[in-house]
Design a protein around this motif. Structure first.
Motif, PDB file in Angstrom:
ATOM      1  N   SER A   1       0.816  -1.220   0.000  1.00  9.79           N
ATOM      2  CA  SER A   1       0.000   0.000   0.000  1.00  9.79           C
ATOM      3  C   SER A   1       0.850   1.271   0.000  1.00  9.79           C
ATOM      4  CB  SER A   1      -0.915   0.024   1.225  1.00  9.79           C
ATOM      5  OG  SER A   1      -0.132  -0.034   2.425  1.00  9.79           O
ATOM      6  N   GLY A   2       2.160   1.110   0.021  1.00  4.93           N
ATOM      7  CA  GLY A   2       3.039   2.270   0.096  1.00  4.93           C
ATOM      8  C   GLY A   2       3.409   2.821  -1.262  1.00  4.93           C
ATOM      9  N   PRO A   3       4.000   4.018  -1.285  1.00  2.00           N
ATOM     10  CA  PRO A   3       4.428   4.621  -2.556  1.00  2.00           C
ATOM     11  C   PRO A   3       5.676   3.928  -3.091  1.00  2.00           C
ATOM     12  CG  PRO A   3       5.131   5.991  -0.721  1.00  2.00           C
ATOM     13  CD  PRO A   3       4.291   4.889  -0.129  1.00  2.00           C
TER      14      PRO A   3
ATOM     15  N   SER B   1       9.464   3.537  -4.491  1.00  2.00           N
ATOM     16  CA  SER B   1      10.760   4.158  -4.244  1.00  2.00           C
ATOM     17  C   SER B   1      11.661   3.898  -5.447  1.00  2.00           C
ATOM     18  CB  SER B   1      11.416   3.590  -2.984  1.00  2.00           C
ATOM     19  OG  SER B   1      11.761   2.228  -3.171  1.00  2.00           O
TER      20      SER B   1
END
Length: 462
Positions: free
Chosen positions: A312-314, A316
């Motif tokens: 669910s994270g952005p 990198s």
């Protein structure tokens, strides 16, 4: 592997002119099959103009005369290679510097190396590459922010609203490239608008004008072009001067300023990156979303990969290589769109392809648009199919052509990074849809672009 920057390669007419000037005595015919010149003075130039682009001329040339063919520019023969097999034969014994940089800087009246020698040119290219790598590393959160703003804007639209893809993604590209190349001054929209006006004026004449000589015939157009170039150079010199006094060193121009480049050379390299970077990034994103809009299956598979890799994270910078299917989509976008249909290099030593001898100082064209659609190299070449790059052979061929691997040009690496951020952000939140009945025509110039605005609609994935 190709050791030159394959993307944003300009019309070879510029290089032909330089060759004729530098090597006026090298006019030996190669004996390679091809059409006779239609004009004693211009050779086959009018044939190219009549076809609409050099790429379209080369398609017909290779269909009629085979994978190794020649034509005439003025009184000088030019050799074109239109298959992977022949390109492999030519690449190995020939080494050249960055052909895009050579042609673009020649057009702009710039020098390629620090002092003209090959070692200086290599050093300068290393500084250029480092500048792009450093600014992506230092400013990746800014790329995320700019992309998030665009996707958020699309989410706010009512379902079914028509979105002008080219306008929005050119804007995204312009914001990203100017801020990562030149710094926070270009968070000001008025500066971006002014910069884009000059950028577009310069790039449009590089894409036309020089092929048919029409720019030289129009004092009004030439004056407009020269004014835009002068203004853009002045802006770049001013930005470099201002950045030199700052302690913060985080964007592309800062890396150049910390090197042994002169003030003029720093400006020239900023010009090349901002010109090429904007156009390549914009059109890679445009074509990628256009092709995605034609396949729900590809969009769903992309979304699945993003959820598996990113959760669910952005995204990198370090996670980008893990998005293999996203990479396949971008590779297939480059191939299907024929993003850069032509490249060229000057034959530095006498060479041979098949039974044909290519004399020293002959201009050799790589008909990449022909090769990228060659059915002997690619199965169902007109079909958009990212899954083809799951196999080793297509990946190897793509790498050989310079579109991936260590020899990928820095502008393309930059564009892939921005496009990956865009696709990974968009695919988790929205589906893209093409408009029924919309026919997309291609304009094959320096970079293949849609002839007209391209429209999509979006709908929520959740």
């Amino acid at each position: 592997m190709l050791d030159f920057a394959i993307f944003a390669v300009t019309f070879v007419i510029i290089l032909v002119g330089a060759v004729l000037y530098l090597y006026p005595s090298s006019r030996r015919a190669s004996g390679i099959p091809g059409p006779n010149p239609t004009d004693d003075k211009d050779g086959n130039l009018q044939d190219i103009v009549n076809k609409g682009s050099l790429h379209e001329f080369l398609v017909d040339l290779h269909q009629e005369f085979g994978s190794v063919a020649s034509f005439w520019f003025g009184g000088r023969p030019v050799v074109s290679l239109g298959s992977l097999k022949q390109l492999q034969q030519h690449i190995n014994p020939n080494h050249a510097t960055d052909s895009f940089e050579t042609m673009l800087k020649s057009l702009l009246g710039y020098q390629s190396g620090l002092g003209g020698g090959s070692s200086e040119a290599i050093m300068r290219k290393k500084v250029y590459d480092s500048g792009i790598n450093n600014t992506l590393k230092n400013n990746f959160p800014l790329v995320l922010k700019i992309v998030d703003e665009l996707v958020g804007k699309w989410k706010s639209y009512p379902e079914g609203q028509h979105i002008p893809l080219c306008a929005h993604l050119i804007g995204l590209s312009m914001k990203t490239v100017t801020q990562l190349a030149l710094g926070e001054l270009f968070t000001d929209n008025s500066r971006i608008i002014s910069f884009r006006k000059n950028h577009d004026a310069i790039w449009s004449e590089i894409g036309k004008g020089y092929l048919d000589g029409s720019l030289e015939k129009s004092s009004t157009r030439k004056g407009h072009y020269e004014k835009a170039l002068t203004e853009m150079e002045s802006v770049l010199l001013s930005v470099a001067k201002e950045r030199k006094t700052q302690r913060k060193h985080s964007v592309f121009v800062d890396t150049l300023l910390q090197s042994s480049l002169t003030e003029r050379q720093t400006m020239e390299d900023c010009m090349v990156f901002t010109l090429a970077g904007c156009v390549i990034t914009a059109n890679l994103c445009i074509w990628a979303l256009h092709f995605l809009s034609t396949s729900d299956e590809v969009q769903d598979r992309l979304c699945q990969e993003i959820e598996e890799v990113l959760g669910s994270g952005p995204i990198s910078l370090e996670q980008i290589p893990k998005l293999r299917y996203c990479q396949q989509i971008l590779n297939e976008t480059v191939r299907t769109a024929k993003l850069t249909p032509v490249a060229a290099r000057l034959q530095q030593v006498e060479g041979k392809v098949d039974q044909h001898v290519i004399p020293k100082e002959t201009l050799v064209i790589y008909a990449l648009g022909v090769v990228l659609q060659d059915s002997d190299t690619w199965s169902s070449p007109s079909r958009f199919d990212p899954a083809r790059f799951e196999e080793e052979s297509p990946r190897r061929n793509f790498c050989l052509l310079g579109f991936s691997g260590n020899q990928t040009c820095p502008e393309l690496r930059f564009a892939y990074t921005v496009a990956t951020v865009l696709l990974s952000t968009l695919a988790r939140q929205l589906k893209v849809h093409r408009l029924k009945g919309q026919v997309l025509e291609v304009k094959s110039e320096l970079v293949s672009t849609p002839k007209d605005e391209t429209w999509i609609t979006v709908s929520s994935r959740k």
